[in-house]
Write an enzyme that holds these catalytic residues in place. Structure first.
Site, PDB file in Angstrom:
ATOM      1  N   HIS A  72      47.447  28.165   8.235  1.00  0.00           N
ATOM      2  CA  HIS A  72      47.622  28.219   6.781  1.00  0.00           C
ATOM      3  C   HIS A  72      48.777  27.313   6.410  1.00  0.00           C
ATOM      4  O   HIS A  72      49.812  27.336   7.077  1.00  0.00           O
ATOM      5  CB  HIS A  72      47.917  29.664   6.332  1.00  0.00           C
ATOM      6  CG  HIS A  72      47.734  29.877   4.872  1.00  0.00           C
ATOM      7  ND1 HIS A  72      48.618  29.392   3.946  1.00  0.00           N
ATOM      8  CD2 HIS A  72      46.741  30.492   4.178  1.00  0.00           C
ATOM      9  CE1 HIS A  72      48.185  29.716   2.735  1.00  0.00           C
ATOM     10  NE2 HIS A  72      47.047  30.377   2.842  1.00  0.00           N
TER      11      HIS A  72
ATOM     12  N   ASP B 172      41.220  34.874   6.062  1.00  0.00           N
ATOM     13  CA  ASP B 172      39.767  34.728   6.181  1.00  0.00           C
ATOM     14  C   ASP B 172      39.231  35.158   7.537  1.00  0.00           C
ATOM     15  O   ASP B 172      38.025  35.277   7.717  1.00  0.00           O
ATOM     16  CB  ASP B 172      39.373  33.264   5.951  1.00  0.00           C
ATOM     17  CG  ASP B 172      39.545  32.886   4.499  1.00  0.00           C
ATOM     18  OD1 ASP B 172      39.228  33.724   3.648  1.00  0.00           O
ATOM     19  OD2 ASP B 172      40.006  31.767   4.219  1.00  0.00           O
TER      20      ASP B 172
HETATM   21  N1  COA Z   1      42.486  25.324  14.638  1.00  0.00           N
HETATM   22  C1  COA Z   1      43.044  24.485  15.553  1.00  0.00           C
HETATM   23  N2  COA Z   1      44.147  23.780  15.314  1.00  0.00           N
HETATM   24  C2  COA Z   1      44.748  23.931  14.147  1.00  0.00           C
HETATM   25  C3  COA Z   1      44.216  24.776  13.162  1.00  0.00           C
HETATM   26  C4  COA Z   1      43.032  25.489  13.440  1.00  0.00           C
HETATM   27  N3  COA Z   1      42.483  26.306  12.558  1.00  0.00           N
HETATM   28  N4  COA Z   1      45.001  24.724  12.068  1.00  0.00           N
HETATM   29  C5  COA Z   1      45.990  23.857  12.357  1.00  0.00           C
HETATM   30  N5  COA Z   1      45.829  23.388  13.614  1.00  0.00           N
HETATM   31  C6  COA Z   1      46.691  22.441  14.293  1.00  0.00           C
HETATM   32  C7  COA Z   1      46.449  21.032  13.761  1.00  0.00           C
HETATM   33  O1  COA Z   1      45.412  20.384  14.486  1.00  0.00           O
HETATM   34  C8  COA Z   1      47.789  20.391  13.972  1.00  0.00           C
HETATM   35  O2  COA Z   1      47.875  20.057  15.343  1.00  0.00           O
HETATM   36  P1  COA Z   1      48.661  18.712  15.804  1.00  0.00           P
HETATM   37  O3  COA Z   1      50.082  18.899  15.325  1.00  0.00           O
HETATM   38  O4  COA Z   1      48.533  18.702  17.288  1.00  0.00           O
HETATM   39  O5  COA Z   1      47.970  17.572  15.127  1.00  0.00           O
HETATM   40  C9  COA Z   1      48.762  21.516  13.723  1.00  0.00           C
HETATM   41  O6  COA Z   1      48.024  22.731  13.989  1.00  0.00           O
HETATM   42  C10 COA Z   1      49.281  21.561  12.300  1.00  0.00           C
HETATM   43  O7  COA Z   1      48.170  21.693  11.436  1.00  0.00           O
HETATM   44  P2  COA Z   1      48.003  20.983  10.027  1.00  0.00           P
HETATM   45  O8  COA Z   1      46.618  20.405   9.945  1.00  0.00           O
HETATM   46  O9  COA Z   1      49.142  20.102   9.738  1.00  0.00           O
HETATM   47  O10 COA Z   1      48.073  22.225   9.076  1.00  0.00           O
HETATM   48  P3  COA Z   1      47.796  22.199   7.533  1.00  0.00           P
HETATM   49  O11 COA Z   1      48.825  23.039   6.923  1.00  0.00           O
HETATM   50  O12 COA Z   1      47.638  20.826   7.017  1.00  0.00           O
HETATM   51  O13 COA Z   1      46.352  22.884   7.423  1.00  0.00           O
HETATM   52  C11 COA Z   1      44.661  24.491   7.149  1.00  0.00           C
HETATM   53  C12 COA Z   1      46.169  24.180   7.048  1.00  0.00           C
HETATM   54  C13 COA Z   1      44.420  25.871   6.602  1.00  0.00           C
HETATM   55  C14 COA Z   1      43.866  23.469   6.323  1.00  0.00           C
HETATM   56  C15 COA Z   1      44.249  24.414   8.628  1.00  0.00           C
HETATM   57  O14 COA Z   1      45.001  25.321   9.377  1.00  0.00           O
HETATM   58  C16 COA Z   1      42.768  24.675   8.829  1.00  0.00           C
HETATM   59  O15 COA Z   1      41.943  23.767   8.666  1.00  0.00           O
HETATM   60  N6  COA Z   1      42.373  25.945   9.182  1.00  0.00           N
HETATM   61  C17 COA Z   1      40.998  26.291   9.380  1.00  0.00           C
HETATM   62  C18 COA Z   1      40.303  26.541   8.050  1.00  0.00           C
HETATM   63  C19 COA Z   1      40.712  27.870   7.445  1.00  0.00           C
HETATM   64  O16 COA Z   1      40.690  28.887   8.095  1.00  0.00           O
HETATM   65  N7  COA Z   1      41.053  27.790   6.149  1.00  0.00           N
HETATM   66  C20 COA Z   1      41.440  28.961   5.403  1.00  0.00           C
HETATM   67  C21 COA Z   1      42.869  28.923   4.994  1.00  0.00           C
HETATM   68  S1  COA Z   1      43.319  30.441   4.189  1.00  0.00           S
END
Ligand code: COA
Length: 385
Positions: free
Chosen positions: A266, A322
């Site tokens: 998140h 979620d």
């Molecule tokens: N599964 C695997 N790896 C994940 C992850 C996930 N769900 N969420 C984050 N990471 C990893 C990223 O790949 C990144 O790794 P890296 O540093 O090696 O490149 C690191 O964690 C940081 O993630 P980042 O993409 O910068 O986080 P964000 O804040 O931009 O993204 C979300 C947040 C929610 C978009 C992301 O966690 C995600 O796509 N989650 C899955 C979808 C989901 O459940 N959404 C509902 C949110 S309430």
């Protein structure tokens, strides 16, 4: 020139009294109250009043609000007719956005927002808020029957908001434990500071647009896969995994392919989302109450979370709200494509609290941009191009 930050990340877009997040400690407050306390003691109706008014209601105020919601559960014949003419194959969020937007034609009156004292017209604001929150759940429940070719189930006056929603949706007397879980899910999804859909509310509210259009805009924003909808993906993922012993291999394969694990991570939390912890507790209680008679995907979810904690905790990635909600909704007999509409039902409380807050101190949103197009050039007539 000011610095451009994509997605306005970290840019304060408003001041708000409504909710706050401490992402490092994993704390969420509504009006200063920790979400855990509200989930334990409150109801969706009470939490909604808290979000709207800024304080916990008295018993009489809560009772009045409940009665107002009950009195607004009837959906007009023409709205129902319109719903019957929508394509049953459309996504429920598309239906919801269409129907909520149309309510402005059945309930006019937003012209009063342009009066000098409109922002103080708490009667209009409160009555419209009640109209939307009461109807939005009924519309979602009715759609489940209409899209399957049946007549909708009429609302009941003797049920709470969550109970009536489940009753209208499934047509069955709601199981008390599942109804309470739905109530808590609604509380947990009711508000979450300035996310994309709430920002859509602020922008639309700031133009003094009619409130049905304001909420319809928010529903549109929520419908995108980057905002609502991850719980539907979680359920698909758990079904794909099938059994707990396959969780480790599945997670590792996805991570090796640089794919996300749905329901994990998140932007606001670097620790476990407090709402996920609450839902996990409810799921455990539910599993215990049901004994062996339980969807096997609950065990798959637990196994996935254990593996993810091992692989992803170092990146601050933990289960989000979620991760468990979809499983619980499925247990209530709700199909996966309706999960985001439940999110919208709950979030209507937060959206309308922000609508009210924006009106109370309004200035139209008009950000600026960094122009990166062509410099001035001369028009060339079509025969010379
Ligand atoms: N599964 C695997 N790896 C994940 C992850 C996930 N769900 N969420 C984050 N990471 C990893 C990223 O790949 C990144 O790794 P890296 O540093 O090696 O490149 C690191 O964690 C940081 O993630 P980042 O993409 O910068 O986080 P964000 O804040 O931009 O993204 C979300 C947040 C929610 C978009 C992301 O966690 C995600 O796509 N989650 C899955 C979808 C989901 O459940 N959404 C509902 C949110 S309430």
């Amino acid at each position: 020139m000011s610095e451009y930050l994509p997605g306005l990340a970290g840019v304060p877009a408003t001041k708000s009294n409504i909710s706050d997040i401490d992402g490092e400690k994993g704390i969420l407050f509504y009006r200063g109250y920790p979400i855990e306390e509200l989930a334990q003691h409150s109801s969706f109706e009470e939490t909604t009043l808290l979000l709207l008014d800024g304080r916990l209601p008295t018993e009489q105020e809560l009772q009045n609000f409940h009665q107002q919601l009950v009195a607004n559960r009837t959906i007009k014949f023409h709205t129902r007719g319109m719903m019957k003419n929508l394509p049953p194959t459309g996504h429920p969020m598309e239906m919801l956005q269409t129907v909520v937007a149309s309510l402005s034609m059945f309930y006019p009156g937003s012209e009063c927002l342009t009066d000098d004292d409109a922002c103080n017209d708490l009667n209009y604001i409160h009555n419209t808020t009640v109209k939307i929150i009461a109807r939005i759940a009924c519309i979602v429940a009715m759609w489940e029957h209409i899209r399957n070719g049946y007549d909708p189930v009429a609302p009941r006056d003797d049920l709470s908001y969550a109970e009536n929603f489940l009753y209208m949706f499934t047509g069955k007397e709601p199981d008390p434990m599942l109804a309470r879980i739905m109530d808590v899910c609604l509380i947990l999804h009711a508000e979450h500071t300035i996310n994309a859909s709430t920002f859509a509310v602020l922008v639309n509210a700031s133009t003094l647009a009619n409130p049905y259009g304001v909420v319809a805009a928010a529903i549109g924003a929520l419908s995108g896969p980057l905002h609502g909808g991850a719980n539907q993906k979680v359920l698909q993922m758990l079904e794909e995994i099938g059994t707990p012993d396959k969780a480790e291999e599945y997670v590792d394969k996805r991570l090796a392919n640089k794919e996300v694990i749905w329901g994990m991570g998140h932007r606001e939390y670097s620790t476990k989302d407090p709402r996920a912890t609450i839902l996990q507790g409810l799921m455990d209680q539910f599993m215990e109450a049901r004994g062996g008679d339980i969807n096997p995907l609950f065990e798959v979810a637990k196994a996935v979370e254990v593996v993810c904690e091992d692989r992803l905790a170092k990146k601050g990635v933990y289960a989000n709200v979620d991760f468990y909600s979809g499983l619980l909704y499925a247990e209530m007999g709700i199909p996966a494509d309706q999960f985001t509409t439940i999110f919208a039902i709950a979030r209507s409380a937060g959206w309308l609290a922000h609508w009210r807050e924006q009106l109370a101190d309004n200035r139209i949103f008009r950000p600026t941009q960094v122009y990166i197009g062509e410099p001035q050039r001369k028009y060339v007539t079509i025969n010379k191009r």
